[in-house]
Design an enzyme around this catalytic site. Structure first.
Site, short mmCIF file in Angstrom:
data_model
loop_
_atom_site.label_atom_id
_atom_site.label_comp_id
_atom_site.label_asym_id
_atom_site.label_seq_id
_atom_site.Cartn_x
_atom_site.Cartn_y
_atom_site.Cartn_z
N HIS A 319 -6.21 -6.76 3.15
CA HIS A 319 -7.08 -5.59 3.23
C HIS A 319 -8.13 -5.73 4.31
O HIS A 319 -8.38 -6.82 4.85
CB HIS A 319 -7.74 -5.33 1.87
N CYS A 338 -7.19 -12.89 -2.26
CA CYS A 338 -6.59 -11.93 -1.34
C CYS A 338 -7.00 -12.25 0.10
O CYS A 338 -7.89 -13.07 0.33
CB CYS A 338 -6.99 -10.51 -1.72
#
Length: 419
Positions: A319, A338
């Site tokens: 992201h 992440c």
């Protein structure tokens, strides 16, 4: 400090002499060249980056390629020979060395950089930190994933003083990783996340088309190894906080600041989608950890403009981030597992290239709209999260990275934790 001698360098040669005979000429003669090197370093020398060993370190060769495999095997042979000939000297780490400094420690550093191939023997030995030394130190720093500022700091010294025996072991460990996983990297297009390098490669037709600085998981919240395929991009995503973050981060923050959720556009949603008032929750307990926390799209959203999805059992994704300054950090191990991507819009544009109707212009327009917009890729792009801390992408260009998750088997390689 006692002056380093040729006898000191060659003490260990007998034990590994058989290995040395098989090494390339570059490695066989390097210590002889160092000790026979003339004295140089005057400020009127004409600067020659090639003579200084300042050849480019960056390469379009993917880490997972037959070329990298071949070069890494060659590097192992070279390092076996360096070990057989006594290795390199330890460089005293008490002084800040940089361009213009004249100090006895500079000579020790020049000798060390010659043995590892960063500084050409033509530059000579000297106590002067000249332009040859500056180019060579920057080359060394780039090979080790350090800021190429030409200044000796604690991480540069730590990397420089890892013994060649340990570096050889690190190369052998990672050669095994390359061999074991090579079959997974035969796709025409794929994305590779190298965790210890905190870097991403977008690969097409056997060449890296773009590299992206990454932020990966903390030591206590490690980014997992994954083989999957990117199938969806969400523009202006909602962020759904995982239970671990609710428990470790959000609940403690709410105890300190009851307005934290409101200030960060985070809502608590019931099973039927209705919103729960945070004031009705007892934050002195951890009951809220089982609730659904969702952050609205927007500039302060934890994923900023875009989320990149791929099926996996770890609830891991890639992201954007509103904290762009973090990409400038030396140790980019700061996420909860992440992967944050610098210049993510370039990567997404490449991923959406074959998805009809999704030009760069439409992508940017959708970001500006602020509307949550999921986009299915017309053709999934393979993605691999891997762990490679040592490799070579060219003759004499050997890369090493911090063994952040301690998977290489030697504590000395986990420098970020040792310093």
């Amino acid at each position: 400090m006692m002056k380093t001698t040729r006898r000191h360098f060659l003490t260990a040669a007998g034990a590994l002499a058989g290995t040395a005979l098989a090494a390339p000429a570059f490695a066989q003669d390097i210590l002889d060249d160092v000790f026979q090197s003339n004295r140089r370093g005057g400020w009127n020398d004409q600067f020659d980056a090639k003579a200084a060993g300042g050849e480019a370190v960056q390469s379009a060769i993917p880490i997972y390629s037959h070329e990298t495999l071949m070069y890494t095997q060659q590097a192992i042979t070279e390092y076996q020979n360096i070990v057989a000939q006594g290795g390199w000297n330890e460089v005293p780490s008490g002084n800040k060395l940089q361009l213009g400094v004249v100090h006895p420690d500079v000579e020790a550093m020049r000798r060390r950089l010659m043995i590892s191939g960063d500084l050409s023997q033509r530059a000579g030995l000297s106590q002067s930190f000249d332009t040859y030394t500056d180019a060579a130190l920057k080359r060394f720093q780039r090979r080790h994933g350090l800021p190429a500022d030409g200044v000796t700091g604690k991480y540069t010294y730590a990397a420089m003083n890892v013994s060649p025996q340990i570096r050889l072991g690190q190369l052998q460990t990672n050669l095994n990783r390359l061999n074991q996983n090579m079959g997974s990297y035969q796709d025409q297009r794929y994305v590779m996340v190298n965790i210890p390098a905190a870097q991403i490669e977008a690969v097409e037709n056997g060449r890296v088309v773009s590299r992206h600085t990454a932020i990966v998981g903390k030591i206590d919240r490690q980014t997992p190894l994954i083989d999957s395929a990117i199938n969806e991009v969400i523009v202006n995503p909602y962020w759904n906080a995982p239970e671990s973050i609710v428990r470790k981060d959000i609940i403690p923050l709410m105890r300190k600041n009851p307005n934290y959720l409101r200030d960060n556009n985070i809502r608590i949603l019931a099973a039927d989608g209705s919103e729960i008032d945070p004031l009705t929750i007892d934050w002195s307990t951890e009951d809220a950890a089982k609730m659904h926390f969702r952050q609205d799209p927007g500039k302060i959203n934890a994923m900023a403009s875009v989320k990149i999805n791929f099926p996996n059992s770890h609830a891991t994704y890639m992201h954007d981030t509103p904290q762009q300054s973090l990409f400038n950090n030396l140790m980019r191990f700061d996420s909860s597992g992440c992967v944050r991507v610098q210049n993510v819009r370039d990567l997404v544009t490449w991923l959406l290239r074959d998805t009809p109707g999704w030009s760069r212009q439409r992508f940017e327009d959708t970001i500006r709209s602020g509307q949550n917009t999921p986009v299915q890729l017309s053709q999934a792009v393979p993605v691999h999260f891997t762990y490679v801390s040592a490799w070579s992408t060219g003759d004499g260009v050997v890369h090493f990275r911090d063994d952040v998750y301690a998977l290489d088997g030697n504590q000395e390689l986990q420098m970020s934790q040792a310093i």
